[in-house]
Motif scaffolding. Structure first.
Motif, short mmCIF file in Angstrom:
data_model
loop_
_atom_site.label_atom_id
_atom_site.label_comp_id
_atom_site.label_asym_id
_atom_site.label_seq_id
_atom_site.Cartn_x
_atom_site.Cartn_y
_atom_site.Cartn_z
N LEU A 1 -15.38 18.11 52.30
CA LEU A 1 -15.37 19.47 51.77
C LEU A 1 -14.09 20.16 52.21
N ARG A 2 -13.38 20.71 51.25
CA ARG A 2 -12.19 21.53 51.51
C ARG A 2 -12.47 22.93 51.00
N MET A 3 -12.49 23.90 51.90
CA MET A 3 -12.78 25.29 51.54
C MET A 3 -11.54 25.93 50.92
N HIS A 4 -11.76 26.83 49.98
CA HIS A 4 -10.65 27.58 49.39
C HIS A 4 -10.07 28.51 50.43
N MET A 5 -8.79 28.77 50.35
CA MET A 5 -8.08 29.50 51.38
C MET A 5 -8.54 30.95 51.53
N ASN A 6 -8.86 31.62 50.44
CA ASN A 6 -9.11 33.06 50.49
C ASN A 6 -10.58 33.45 50.54
N CYS B 1 -14.80 32.16 51.91
CA CYS B 1 -15.65 31.19 52.60
C CYS B 1 -16.83 30.78 51.73
N MET B 2 -16.88 31.22 50.49
CA MET B 2 -18.01 30.94 49.60
C MET B 2 -17.69 29.91 48.52
N HIS B 3 -16.47 29.39 48.48
CA HIS B 3 -16.08 28.43 47.45
C HIS B 3 -15.29 27.29 48.10
N GLY B 4 -15.59 26.09 47.64
CA GLY B 4 -14.87 24.92 48.14
C GLY B 4 -14.89 23.83 47.10
N GLU C 1 -13.01 15.59 41.66
CA GLU C 1 -13.15 16.78 42.48
C GLU C 1 -14.29 17.63 41.94
N ILE C 2 -15.26 17.96 42.81
CA ILE C 2 -16.44 18.74 42.41
C ILE C 2 -16.37 20.09 43.12
N GLU C 3 -16.48 21.16 42.33
CA GLU C 3 -16.47 22.51 42.87
C GLU C 3 -17.85 22.86 43.43
N VAL C 4 -17.87 23.53 44.58
CA VAL C 4 -19.11 23.97 45.22
C VAL C 4 -18.95 25.46 45.49
N SER C 5 -19.90 26.26 44.98
CA SER C 5 -19.81 27.71 45.14
C SER C 5 -21.14 28.27 45.60
N GLY D 1 -13.77 20.50 56.13
CA GLY D 1 -13.58 19.22 56.80
C GLY D 1 -14.84 18.40 56.99
N ASP D 2 -16.00 18.97 56.70
CA ASP D 2 -17.26 18.23 56.83
C ASP D 2 -17.35 17.16 55.74
N ILE D 3 -17.96 16.03 56.10
CA ILE D 3 -18.27 15.01 55.11
C ILE D 3 -19.64 15.38 54.53
N VAL D 4 -19.71 15.57 53.22
CA VAL D 4 -20.92 16.05 52.57
C VAL D 4 -21.30 15.13 51.41
N VAL D 5 -22.56 15.21 51.02
CA VAL D 5 -23.05 14.52 49.83
C VAL D 5 -23.43 15.60 48.83
#
Length: 87
Positions: free
Chosen positions: A6-11, A13-16, A25-29, A40-44
């Motif tokens: 997981l890579r979080m968006h810079m601006n 904390c609710m989107h990565g 690449e899968i968006e998570v919001s 940096g977490d490894i996620v499923v």
């Protein structure tokens, strides 16, 4: 199901985004979708179709609107509320 980092968006904390197998690449919001994961977490993740995600959100909204007790509390009226009613 896909696994990746997981890579979080810079601006915010609710989107990565999760990079899976180096290509996709899968968006998570949202707080619920992130489920306490941090950068940096490894996620499923489970990839949902846009229509399926919208259907889930719509179903949740309909359930809240259809519930006559939604938003009501069992608390006694505050002193301020009592004063307003009697004025």
């Amino acid at each position: 199901l896909f696994q990746g980092m997981l890579r979080m968006h810079m601006n915010t904390c609710m989107h990565g985004s999760v990079t899976c197998a180096g290509t996709e690449e899968i968006e998570v919001s949202g707080r619920l979708a992130l489920n306490r994961a941090i950068d940096g977490d490894i996620v499923v993740v489970e990839k949902l179709d846009d229509a399926e995600a919208l259907e889930r959100a719509d179903k949740r909204l309909r359930r809240e609107v259809a519930d006559p007790d939604f938003g009501k509390t069992e608390l006694q009226p505050s002193t301020t509320d009592t004063i307003k009613e009697n004025a």
